[in-house]
Write an enzyme that holds these catalytic residues in place. Sequence first.
Site, mmCIF file in Angstrom:
data_model
loop_
_atom_site.group_PDB
_atom_site.id
_atom_site.type_symbol
_atom_site.label_atom_id
_atom_site.label_comp_id
_atom_site.label_asym_id
_atom_site.label_seq_id
_atom_site.Cartn_x
_atom_site.Cartn_y
_atom_site.Cartn_z
ATOM 1 N N HIS A 1 -11.234 -14.041 2.915
ATOM 2 C CA HIS A 1 -12.426 -13.276 2.529
ATOM 3 C C HIS A 1 -13.480 -14.220 1.942
ATOM 4 C CE1 HIS A 1 -9.881 -9.346 1.844
ATOM 5 N NE2 HIS A 1 -9.773 -9.839 3.064
ATOM 6 N N ASP B 1 2.269 1.955 3.319
ATOM 7 C CA ASP B 1 3.255 1.010 3.891
ATOM 8 C C ASP B 1 4.662 1.483 3.558
ATOM 9 O OD1 ASP B 1 1.065 -0.652 4.406
ATOM 10 O OD2 ASP B 1 1.373 -1.779 2.547
ATOM 11 N N ASP C 1 -11.438 -12.008 9.983
ATOM 12 C CA ASP C 1 -10.363 -12.089 9.003
ATOM 13 C C ASP C 1 -9.027 -12.270 9.738
ATOM 14 O OD1 ASP C 1 -9.209 -11.955 6.515
ATOM 15 O OD2 ASP C 1 -9.274 -9.771 6.377
ATOM 16 N N GLU D 1 -9.132 -13.355 -2.069
ATOM 17 C CA GLU D 1 -8.434 -13.686 -0.821
ATOM 18 C C GLU D 1 -9.132 -14.858 -0.139
ATOM 19 O OE1 GLU D 1 -6.762 -10.582 1.490
ATOM 20 O OE2 GLU D 1 -7.301 -11.534 3.387
ATOM 21 N N GLU E 1 -10.866 -6.534 -4.905
ATOM 22 C CA GLU E 1 -10.652 -7.646 -3.968
ATOM 23 C C GLU E 1 -11.919 -7.867 -3.145
ATOM 24 O OE1 GLU E 1 -6.861 -7.685 -1.901
ATOM 25 O OE2 GLU E 1 -7.857 -8.509 -0.131
ATOM 26 N N HIS F 1 0.885 -1.171 0.000
ATOM 27 C CA HIS F 1 0.000 0.000 0.000
ATOM 28 C C HIS F 1 0.917 1.214 0.000
ATOM 29 C CE1 HIS F 1 -2.556 -2.905 2.251
ATOM 30 N NE2 HIS F 1 -3.569 -2.302 1.660
ATOM 31 N N ASP G 1 -6.349 -13.948 8.840
ATOM 32 C CA ASP G 1 -5.155 -13.849 7.987
ATOM 33 C C ASP G 1 -3.998 -14.730 8.440
ATOM 34 O OD1 ASP G 1 -6.297 -11.985 6.284
ATOM 35 O OD2 ASP G 1 -5.444 -10.251 7.303
ATOM 36 N N ASP H 1 -4.861 -13.480 -2.890
ATOM 37 C CA ASP H 1 -4.239 -13.189 -1.605
ATOM 38 C C ASP H 1 -4.312 -14.470 -0.792
ATOM 39 O OD1 ASP H 1 -3.470 -10.647 -2.126
ATOM 40 O OD2 ASP H 1 -4.759 -9.681 -0.644
ATOM 41 N N ASP I 1 -1.053 -12.390 1.914
ATOM 42 C CA ASP I 1 -1.721 -11.376 2.734
ATOM 43 C C ASP I 1 -2.031 -12.063 4.067
ATOM 44 O OD1 ASP I 1 -2.984 -9.225 3.720
ATOM 45 O OD2 ASP I 1 -4.487 -9.036 2.138
HETATM 46 C C1 XUL Z 1 -7.838 -6.507 3.958
HETATM 47 C C2 XUL Z 1 -7.009 -6.898 2.810
HETATM 48 C C3 XUL Z 1 -6.117 -5.841 2.257
HETATM 49 C C4 XUL Z 1 -6.015 -5.849 0.774
HETATM 50 C C5 XUL Z 1 -5.226 -4.706 0.196
HETATM 51 O O1 XUL Z 1 -8.657 -7.510 4.443
HETATM 52 O O2 XUL Z 1 -7.032 -8.009 2.374
HETATM 53 O O3 XUL Z 1 -4.863 -6.012 2.831
HETATM 54 O O4 XUL Z 1 -5.423 -7.028 0.318
HETATM 55 O O5 XUL Z 1 -5.732 -3.488 0.579
HETATM 56 CO CO CO Z 2 -6.000 -8.959 0.817
#
Ligand code: XUL
Ligand code: CO
Length: 448
Positions: free
Chosen positions: A274, A107, A310, A271, A235, A104, A312, A299, A342
């Site tokens: 997600h 970042d 989420d 993702e 996304e 991003h 991750d 992702d 991610d």
């Molecule tokens: C948030 C997510 C973000 C996107 C990029 O859930 O997945 O990190 O991948 O903005």
């Molecule tokens: Co993501």
Amino acid sequence: MAEQFFPEVDAPIAYAGIDSTDPLTFRWYDADRKIAGRRMADHLRFAVAYWHSFNWTGFDVFGAGALPRPWLYDTADPMAAAHRKMDVAFEFLAKLGAPFFCFHDRDLAPEGTDFAESCSRLDEMADAAATHMETTGVELLWGTANLFTHPRYAAGAATNPDPEVFAYAAAQVRHCLEVTHRLGGANYVMWGGREGYETLLNTDLRRELDQMGRFLHLVVDHKHRIGFEGPILLEPKPYEPTKHQYDFDVAAVYAFLQRYDLTDDVKVNIEVNHAELSGHDFAHEVDYASAVGILGSVDANAGDDRLGWDVDRFPASVTDHVLALHAIVQAGGFTTGGFNFDAKLRRQSVDRMDLFHAHIGAMDTLAHALVIAVAMLDDGALEDVRVQRYHGWDGELGQAILDDGCSLEDLYGHVLAGNEVDAPVSGRQEALERVVARYIDQARHVGP
Ligand code: XUL
Ligand code: CO
């Protein structure tokens, strides 16, 4: 060279075979090995996510984090900290042997006191990234603008009730897209974290969708104007942070893209976690995107069976990824996309080396799943069964139904003429689950 942050790793992580017990080796990921006509590295196109790995202290909603990221705690000189962070990020990328990274804008460079300063800070860090990329050979899978952290975006970016916020978000994306282009990014991603609503009481849903469609058109126009060849990727995520996000899942995104005539330029970045939040399997989302022609990138991460948010996690279950890999390879594999991790460490993973263990494990998980998926594809293990299951559609009746000339009346006549349905045929789910289990068991014999 700046002081090394990971002195324990003095050479790139190497493939050492499936019986290796050295945790700092790959057991499945053998970058140069050819499988299904491509190098493993080219199938998987692994990317490290700058935000979770280098820009996150480990904080959660209940408390601060304590991950060893000194540049995040020393805020006296934010640009010096950003350079230190970047040195470490590229040291990590080179030592891991990951071919790509993703970022991003925020970042790479901290937001300035005004928009112009934010831009110049990002430009400075993009120049530094270009030098690191040149030295290490690491490439950019995608860039994205953070349109969700700053309070100005609390009510959304493109879907904000205030057009000044829309304009600000557009300006930010314009700049970040150009930086992504300058760094040779293969894609540009947009995650609509705050493009949704908390309550319909105050929300004009129709207007917000139109705003989002307009925003995407502005981005697509600019992409063409500057000659950025990669796709724009949305996304999907159903909720979190908002109660409802418009990019709910692949099907919702596809409906949106069709309504606003964006299917030529926009695809999806799927993702795993997600997908699970939206009530789907990851493989479902991949299959759906592939079916409608918008599969872009992934992702990679994992949710948790009992936590409905989420989380991750780094992917660790081969079984969970086999079907998705099968669908990706069957669709011809990634073109511009890849597997971006991610994923974040658990809050207690406070050793520096945990970042290596997480990524090595995740890369091996996906490489292992790839090997299994390719073996199944080579043998037609699932495909032959699928073809057989639908073979009636290649016959006379199937073809006639698909023909535009066929009417409900015709089919009424067909059945009335005595064409009763034969006994139902088994869907063979349990037998197929056994087939997949066999390929998983046998993978160690087929390699790598
Ligand atoms: C948030 C997510 C973000 C996107 C990029 O859930 O997945 O990190 O991948 O903005
Ligand atoms: Co993501």
